[in-house]
Structures are given as structure tokens and as C-alpha cells.
Design a protein around this motif. Structure first.
Motif, PDB file in Angstrom:
ATOM      1  N   ASP A 144      23.557 -33.919  23.884  1.00  0.00           N
ATOM      2  CA  ASP A 144      23.068 -32.854  23.012  1.00  0.00           C
ATOM      3  C   ASP A 144      22.458 -31.697  23.790  1.00  0.00           C
ATOM      4  OD1 ASP A 144      23.889 -34.289  20.828  1.00  0.00           O
ATOM      5  OD2 ASP A 144      21.892 -35.096  20.368  1.00  0.00           O
ATOM      6  N   THR A 145      22.200 -31.872  25.080  1.00  0.00           N
ATOM      7  CA  THR A 145      21.609 -30.830  25.905  1.00  0.00           C
ATOM      8  C   THR A 145      22.639 -29.742  26.162  1.00  0.00           C
ATOM      9  OG1 THR A 145      20.169 -32.432  26.990  1.00  0.00           O
ATOM     10  CG2 THR A 145      20.517 -30.358  28.129  1.00  0.00           C
ATOM     11  N   ASN A 146      22.199 -28.491  26.068  1.00  0.00           N
ATOM     12  CA  ASN A 146      23.074 -27.380  26.385  1.00  0.00           C
ATOM     13  C   ASN A 146      23.369 -27.427  27.880  1.00  0.00           C
ATOM     14  OD1 ASN A 146      24.307 -24.935  26.928  1.00  0.00           O
ATOM     15  ND2 ASN A 146      22.853 -23.728  25.701  1.00  0.00           N
ATOM     16  N   LEU A 147      24.624 -27.673  28.243  1.00  0.00           N
ATOM     17  CA  LEU A 147      24.991 -27.840  29.640  1.00  0.00           C
ATOM     18  C   LEU A 147      24.717 -26.592  30.465  1.00  0.00           C
ATOM     19  CD1 LEU A 147      28.284 -29.920  29.332  1.00  0.00           C
ATOM     20  CD2 LEU A 147      25.952 -30.720  29.750  1.00  0.00           C
ATOM     21  N   ASP A 148      24.697 -25.427  29.813  1.00  0.00           N
ATOM     22  CA  ASP A 148      24.391 -24.190  30.526  1.00  0.00           C
ATOM     23  C   ASP A 148      22.942 -24.137  30.984  1.00  0.00           C
ATOM     24  OD1 ASP A 148      26.961 -23.184  30.332  1.00  0.00           O
ATOM     25  OD2 ASP A 148      26.557 -22.130  28.454  1.00  0.00           O
ATOM     26  N   GLU A 149      22.104 -24.992  30.439  1.00  0.00           N
ATOM     27  CA  GLU A 149      20.685 -24.974  30.780  1.00  0.00           C
ATOM     28  C   GLU A 149      20.295 -26.049  31.788  1.00  0.00           C
ATOM     29  OE1 GLU A 149      18.537 -25.110  27.088  1.00  0.00           O
ATOM     30  OE2 GLU A 149      19.511 -23.292  26.347  1.00  0.00           O
TER      31      GLU A 149
ATOM     32  N   SER B 219      20.985 -21.743  35.712  1.00  0.00           N
ATOM     33  CA  SER B 219      21.523 -21.213  34.467  1.00  0.00           C
ATOM     34  C   SER B 219      21.835 -19.721  34.608  1.00  0.00           C
ATOM     35  CB  SER B 219      20.520 -21.449  33.334  1.00  0.00           C
ATOM     36  OG  SER B 219      21.033 -21.007  32.104  1.00  0.00           O
ATOM     37  N   ALA B 220      20.931 -18.964  35.231  1.00  0.00           N
ATOM     38  CA  ALA B 220      21.152 -17.533  35.449  1.00  0.00           C
ATOM     39  C   ALA B 220      22.365 -17.305  36.348  1.00  0.00           C
ATOM     40  CB  ALA B 220      19.907 -16.892  36.069  1.00  0.00           C
ATOM     41  N   ALA B 221      22.526 -18.138  37.369  1.00  0.00           N
ATOM     42  CA  ALA B 221      23.683 -18.010  38.268  1.00  0.00           C
ATOM     43  C   ALA B 221      24.976 -18.253  37.502  1.00  0.00           C
ATOM     44  CB  ALA B 221      23.557 -18.990  39.439  1.00  0.00           C
ATOM     45  N   ARG B 222      24.994 -19.253  36.608  1.00  0.00           N
ATOM     46  CA  ARG B 222      26.193 -19.530  35.820  1.00  0.00           C
ATOM     47  C   ARG B 222      26.499 -18.382  34.861  1.00  0.00           C
ATOM     48  NH1 ARG B 222      24.052 -24.839  36.243  1.00  0.00           N
ATOM     49  NH2 ARG B 222      22.925 -24.629  34.282  1.00  0.00           N
ATOM     50  N   ARG B 223      25.459 -17.825  34.226  1.00  0.00           N
ATOM     51  CA  ARG B 223      25.662 -16.694  33.306  1.00  0.00           C
ATOM     52  C   ARG B 223      26.204 -15.472  34.046  1.00  0.00           C
ATOM     53  NH1 ARG B 223      20.783 -18.606  31.253  1.00  0.00           N
ATOM     54  NH2 ARG B 223      19.636 -16.957  32.339  1.00  0.00           N
ATOM     55  N   ALA B 224      25.845 -15.357  35.325  1.00  0.00           N
ATOM     56  CA  ALA B 224      26.328 -14.236  36.142  1.00  0.00           C
ATOM     57  C   ALA B 224      27.738 -14.494  36.672  1.00  0.00           C
ATOM     58  CB  ALA B 224      25.365 -13.983  37.302  1.00  0.00           C
ATOM     59  N   GLY B 225      28.303 -15.655  36.359  1.00  0.00           N
ATOM     60  CA  GLY B 225      29.655 -15.981  36.787  1.00  0.00           C
ATOM     61  C   GLY B 225      29.715 -16.817  38.052  1.00  0.00           C
ATOM     62  N   GLY B 226      28.573 -17.206  38.584  1.00  0.00           N
ATOM     63  CA  GLY B 226      28.536 -18.013  39.801  1.00  0.00           C
ATOM     64  C   GLY B 226      28.611 -19.497  39.506  1.00  0.00           C
ATOM     65  N   GLN B 227      28.888 -20.239  40.542  1.00  0.00           N
ATOM     66  CA  GLN B 227      28.885 -21.695  40.420  1.00  0.00           C
ATOM     67  C   GLN B 227      28.415 -22.297  41.735  1.00  0.00           C
ATOM     68  OE1 GLN B 227      32.745 -23.397  39.746  1.00  0.00           O
ATOM     69  NE2 GLN B 227      33.735 -22.126  41.285  1.00  0.00           N
ATOM     70  N   LEU B 228      27.737 -23.402  41.655  1.00  0.00           N
ATOM     71  CA  LEU B 228      27.293 -24.117  42.844  1.00  0.00           C
ATOM     72  C   LEU B 228      28.505 -24.813  43.450  1.00  0.00           C
ATOM     73  CD1 LEU B 228      24.944 -25.116  44.631  1.00  0.00           C
ATOM     74  CD2 LEU B 228      24.742 -27.061  43.074  1.00  0.00           C
TER      75      LEU B 228
END
Length: 157
Positions: free
Chosen positions: A8-13, A122-131
Motif C-alpha cells: 500500500d506504500t507509494n513506491l515513489d516515496e 523521491s525527488a531524484a525519481r521525480r526529476a527522472g533520475g534513478q539509483l
């Protein structure tokens, strides 16, 4: 965090998820002492969230057995995190983790989310980045590097 809570957790977070394996000789394992107290402090402070934890035993012949925390009996401080576990580790994960263990040992395996890094991740993912990679520098390597620098400074190099 149960399996349902994790789903149920938002994966983006979510923050980065790491694990560690702490090995002991079988007769010296103490998962309810100071180590458990410090882990609980990290959870209570909101620094990490433990998402899975298991105990591995490896007998003298190399046979591995995995136990849930509840199998320990008295969990001490760990009782506060035991009910939140999502049980993510599969049998294949257990086998891979146990490779590093010495025969006749016992180990605690803890999988945890780095809550402190979740807003940045989360901010990195929203900016289009990925680890794409992460790692650890062993403390022994840092000490050796500092000692080498001090030796160079002492010789004037």
C-alpha cells in the motif's frame, strides 16, 4: 510494516533499501542485547524502517536454516519491530546470504529502508533520475587511508 502495508506504500516515496548480515559464533549470539537496543533507536528515531529480519544458522556441515525473529522466544527490544516486518526475503536470498557465513555460526539478517534518504530519493525519481549503483566503504579502509595521509604529512611528502 506488513506485506500489505508495504504494497500500500507509494513506491515513489520509498527510500533506498539496504541489508546487513551480522555473524556470530553460535555460542556468542545475542540479538536481544545492546545491538537490538541500538537498532530499535534507529527505528524509533525514524532513521530506518526494518522491512525484514531473519536469523540464519549454518551447521558444521554447511546446512543453513532460517528462522523468523519470533522463533527466538524473548525478543527484548526487537519486539517493537517484529510485528511490522514484510518478510521480503525468499529462499534463494537466504542461500545467497548464507554463503558468506562460516560453518557453525549464526547470523542476523536485517533488510531496512533508509527513511532519512527517502525525500532525496523521491525527488531524484521525480526529476527522472534513478539509483544505478551504491556501495559501502569499509571503516577499515577509511582508517587505513587516514593513517596513510598522516604518515605522508609526518614525512613532509
Amino acid at each position: 510494516m506488513t506485506d500489505t502495508q508495504l504494497q500500500d506504500t507509494n513506491l515513489d516515496e520509498l527510500g533506498p533499501v539496504d541489508f546487513f548480515v551480522i555473524e556470530f559464533p553460535a555460542d556468542k549470539a545475542n540479538f536481544t542485547g545492546e545491538m537490538a537496543e541500538e537498532l530499535t533507536k534507529l527505528v524509533d528515531a525514524g532513521t530506518i524502517r526494518v522491512v525484514d529480519a531473519i536469523i540464519l544458522t549454518k551447521d558444521e556441515t554447511g546446512v543453513v536454516d532460517a528462522m523468523e525473529l519470533a522463533d527466538l522466544g524473548d525478543l527484548g527490544d526487537l519486539v517493537s519491530i517484529e510485528g511490522q516486518l514484510a518478510e521480503l526475503l525468499a529462499e534463494e536470498d537466504v542461500e545467497h546470504l548464507a554463503v558468506a557465513m562460516e560453518p557453525g555460526s549464526i547470523a542476523g539478517v536485517f533488510v531496512y529502508e533508509n527513511l532519512w534518504a527517502a525525500p532525496f530519493a523521491s525527488a531524484a525519481r521525480r526529476a527522472g533520475g534513478q539509483l544505478v549503483a551504491n556501495g559501502r566503504i569499509p571503516i577499515q579502509a577509511i582508517i587505513a587511508s587516514l593513517e596513510a595521509d598522516e604518515a605522508l604529512e609526518a614525512t613532509g611528502a
